[in-house]
Scaffold this active site. Structure first.
Site, mmCIF file in Angstrom:
data_model
loop_
_atom_site.group_PDB
_atom_site.id
_atom_site.type_symbol
_atom_site.label_atom_id
_atom_site.label_comp_id
_atom_site.label_asym_id
_atom_site.label_seq_id
_atom_site.Cartn_x
_atom_site.Cartn_y
_atom_site.Cartn_z
ATOM 1 N N ASP A 342 0.916 -1.221 0.054
ATOM 2 C CA ASP A 342 -0.001 0.012 -0.026
ATOM 3 C C ASP A 342 0.859 1.197 -0.024
ATOM 4 O O ASP A 342 1.827 1.248 0.725
ATOM 5 C CB ASP A 342 -0.968 -0.158 1.308
ATOM 6 C CG ASP A 342 -1.823 1.098 1.554
ATOM 7 O OD1 ASP A 342 -2.616 1.441 0.359
ATOM 8 O OD2 ASP A 342 -1.571 1.988 2.268
ATOM 9 N N GLU A 378 1.500 -0.335 -4.946
ATOM 10 C CA GLU A 378 0.772 0.499 -5.323
ATOM 11 C C GLU A 378 1.869 1.920 -5.586
ATOM 12 O O GLU A 378 2.224 2.445 -4.614
ATOM 13 C CB GLU A 378 -0.174 0.820 -4.355
ATOM 14 C CG GLU A 378 -1.385 1.847 -4.594
ATOM 15 C CD GLU A 378 -2.239 2.150 -3.690
ATOM 16 O OE1 GLU A 378 -3.351 2.515 -3.794
ATOM 17 O OE2 GLU A 378 -1.680 2.195 -2.231
#
Length: 716
Positions: A342, A378
């Protein structure tokens, strides 16, 4: 022993070790079955690791730490022995945070005043675990990237409403391992399940005050512990403590038996302690300045490139060790197959700018364990220069946000989309090829947890997040969606048919693109979130999957069986033909001795003419034909034999008009058979009647407005 960090049970007793460079004294706090606390000072200190061995302390024992040291927020020091702290290396956590003022180290009425109330009654405890688990039959699938189809899912959302999963297993790791869930994934054809955060996380106080919760879980407080709310075991009972570890392992073993990999969405960029007004739960009270990035000239404040209040200090060796130890633990002890990071750009901020050569990437690259699993970034954060699609090192694959945006633009009818669409369809060589990466560096997706579901993407022009309690201000406004004529649900059959076709267009484009496709769980069932594009706080039917045959979840649209069968057929088509799963980029050069030296790929106008620069630059153009040469796959199979496949024509018509597409000249192939048509909903290895091909060179094929057809040239 000062190593390993955390609580390590050896069958006789337990060694406890915790890092703090700033501490003056560290107390180990043990809790009995009645919750009474006993404190033992850790007197051994080596390399700023405080440690001690306690005989007769074993699995199920709850514990925490209290740290005595400087409390001077203006100088970035926040030690507070009144606050019970979780072990950063805890393998299991018991209980949850209750939002009493005692969990904060300052007075609400006067933040400059220290709050010395004891937080222990209001915070969770770390738990000593028994690490043993019978992995004897486990085998990691090790599916190559180019053969992978990823399925992004939420532990609870996927299982909560499934009618065949026992009620006491719904929303749990055991629910994920249930044969009904496994069978769905197998029949769908996916090769990996990417789980949204399962590290122990905290539900924010502001959400709980609104009657909501942190459903997604991007608020980690324990990087080694499986989230305890996803365990089917009763919490608080001595025999059940740490059961979430065993259940997680059982889930991974069940997935592996079905040849499905488990990839974890991990949040190493920040913690649940928030900014200077956040609670003191673990890292802040242990050694605030060692774990967090503080503002250089005013260290009472935190640098925040994550939008959550804090960012971990990636240039600190202890933080790097924590992350690498966590990754290795989940690989070695929990047998997971990879990670999706993330806001990975935040991990590259060794100082201020995103640096692809930062220490984090160095240690990952050389690690003999972590470097061997799937690593997916990401590739952005919310800091300056945070959008880094295409800029990660060669070992990494990336969520390709440019793929998502371009494919959405094409099918909603945006002008001047074709040139970039061609790059995205063929693996985004413009982003990844220059540094030696292959098409699998691109993890392609049209929808993900963050944003509209596929059904909502074609049903809403605008977000509808009122249920989140933020006056619809949260969530992105850049959805690149199209409601097909009316906002939200409709009984108009024409709009309904168009929406179904658009969903099929998106799915077909995704699964026929080069790279690694990722599906959002429920898109194959037509799942809706009623226009909510930010369901992070919706632990209810807005976020849960409605399954065929479910007796609850009726507020959602009924699961779409036809879309499910269509998705299965598309994945089967992809997996049956290596021309859609190339390991090298197209070259566009003639292949000697093959089909009159046609290239491995060719591009045509609907009129059957090869695309010119003028055709590519025509802003009004929304349609094209793509030729994929089955002889143009350069990589040999495992036996060293050349890979040969059927050839295909992909006919894209994103315009509002039906169009006639001319079949290219005979040197590209002479007998083409329709395999896929998103107007009819047909997908799969359709067999023509003997001697009756769909089209020949010079013929035209009518392609409906806003639709896609695939024609196949059988080898031989």
């Amino acid at each position: 022993m000062s190593h390993p960090l955390g609580a390590t049970y050896d069958g006789v007793g337990t060694n406890f070790a915790v890092f703090s460079e700033v501490a003056e004294q560290v107390e180990l706090c043990l809790f009995d079955e009645e919750g009474a606390e006993s404190r033992t000072p850790l007197r051994e200190v080596d390399g700023f690791v405080w440690h001690g061995y306690l005989p007769n302390v074993g699995p199920g024992q709850r514990y925490g730490f209290r740290v005595h040291g400087p409390y001077n927020p203006a100088a970035g020091q926040r030690c507070d022995p009144a606050k019970l702290l979780l072990d950063p290396y805890a393998k299991a956590v018991d209980g949850r945070v209750s939002w009493d003022p005692a969990v904060f180290s300052y007075q609400f009425a006067d933040p400059g005043q220290r709050n010395q109330a004891d937080s222990a009654p209001h915070v969770p405890r770390s738990v000593v675990i028994n690490p043993y688990f019978d992995w004897s039959t486990d085998r990691a699938p090790r599916t190559p990237y180019h053969d992978s189809v990823i399925y992004e899912a939420h532990v609870k959302g996927l299982t909560q409403l499934h009618p065949e999963v026992p009620e006491d297993e719904r929303g749990t790791y055991l629910g994920l391992a249930h044969p009904a869930i496994i069978e769905h994934l197998q029949r769908l054809g996916v090769t990996a399940i990417e789980l949204m955060p399962v590290h122990q996380f905290v539900s924010d106080s502001v959400l709980e005050q609104r009657g909501l919760s942190n459903y997604w879980g991007y608020n980690t407080i324990g990087f080694f512990a499986p989230h305890n709310a996803y365990s089917s075991a009763a919490t608080g009972e001595a025999g059940q403590r740490g059961q979430q570890v065993q259940e997680f392992k059982a889930m991974v073993r069940a997935m592996h038996e079905a040849n499905i990999e488990v990839i974890l969405d991990v949040v190493y960029n920040h913690t649940a302690e928030g900014n200077q007004l956040g609670p003191t739960l673990s890292f802040r009270g242990l050694d605030n300045a060692a774990y967090y990035r503080l503002v250089d000239d005013d260290p009472q404040y935190y640098m925040d490139t994550t939008g959550t209040g804090n960012s971990l200090l990636m240039r600190n060796p202890q933080v790097l060790q924590l992350i690498m130890d966590s990754l290795r633990y989940w690989i070695i002890e929990m047998h997971v197959d990879g990670f999706r990071f993330d806001l990975a750009a935040a991990l590259a901020r060794q100082f201020h700018e995103v640096d692809r050569l930062s220490s984090f990437f160095d240690v990952v690259q050389q690690d003999p364990v972590v470097s061997q699993v799937k690593l997916i970034a990401e590739p952005w954060d919310v800091g300056d220069g945070g959008y880094q699609v295409g800029n990660f090192p060669p070992l990494w694959s990336e969520w390709n946000g440019k793929y998502r945006d371009t494919v959405r633009d094409l099918w909603r009818g945006q002008a001047a989309t074709l040139p970039e669409f061609a790059s995205r369809l063929t693996g985004s060589s413009d982003l990844y090829q220059s540094d030696g990466r292959s098409p699998v560096a691109s993890v392609n997706f049209v929808t993900a947890h963050d944003g509209f579901t596929l059904a909502d993407l074609v049903s809403y022009d605008h977000k509808h997040n009122e249920a989140n309690g933020e006056d619809n201000h949260d969530g992105t406004d850049d959805n690149r969606s199209w409601n097909c004529g009316t906002e939200g649900p409709t009984d108009d059959p024409a709009i309904g048919a168009l929406r179904s076709r658009q969903q099929r267009n998106f799915l077909a484009t995704l699964l026929l693109s080069q790279g690694v496709p990722m599906l959002l769980a429920g898109d194959e069932l037509g799942r809706t979130q009623r226009g909510n594009n930010n369901g992070y706080c919706q632990d209810n039917e807005i976020s849960w999957l409605a399954w065929p045959g479910a007796t609850d979840g009726q507020a959602q649209a009924e699961a779409d069986d036809s879309m499910l069968e269509y998705t299965r057929a598309l994945i089967s088509l992809r997996m049956s033909h290596p021309v859609f799963r190339r390991r090298r980029y197209f070259q566009g050069e003639p292949i000697s001795g093959v089909h009159d030296q046609v290239g491995d790929i060719a591009w045509f106008t609907p009129g059957g003419e090869e695309m010119t620069d003028e055709d590519w630059s025509a802003g009004f153009a929304k349609s094209l034909t793509v030729y994929l040469n089955g002889d143009g796959i350069s990589d040999p199979d495992p036996r060293g034999q050349p890979v040969r496949d059927d050839s295909f024509l992909l006919l894209f018509n994103a315009s509002e008009n039906d169009l006639k597409f001319a079949i290219p000249p005979a040197r590209y192939g002479e007998q083409w058979t329709r395999t896929l048509d998103t107007v009819a909903g047909q997908a799969g290895p359709a067999e023509p009647a003997a001697g009756e091909p769909t089209a020949r060179p010079g013929d035209t094929v009518e392609v409906g407005s806003r639709s896609l057809q695939v024609l196949r040239l059988r080898r031989g």
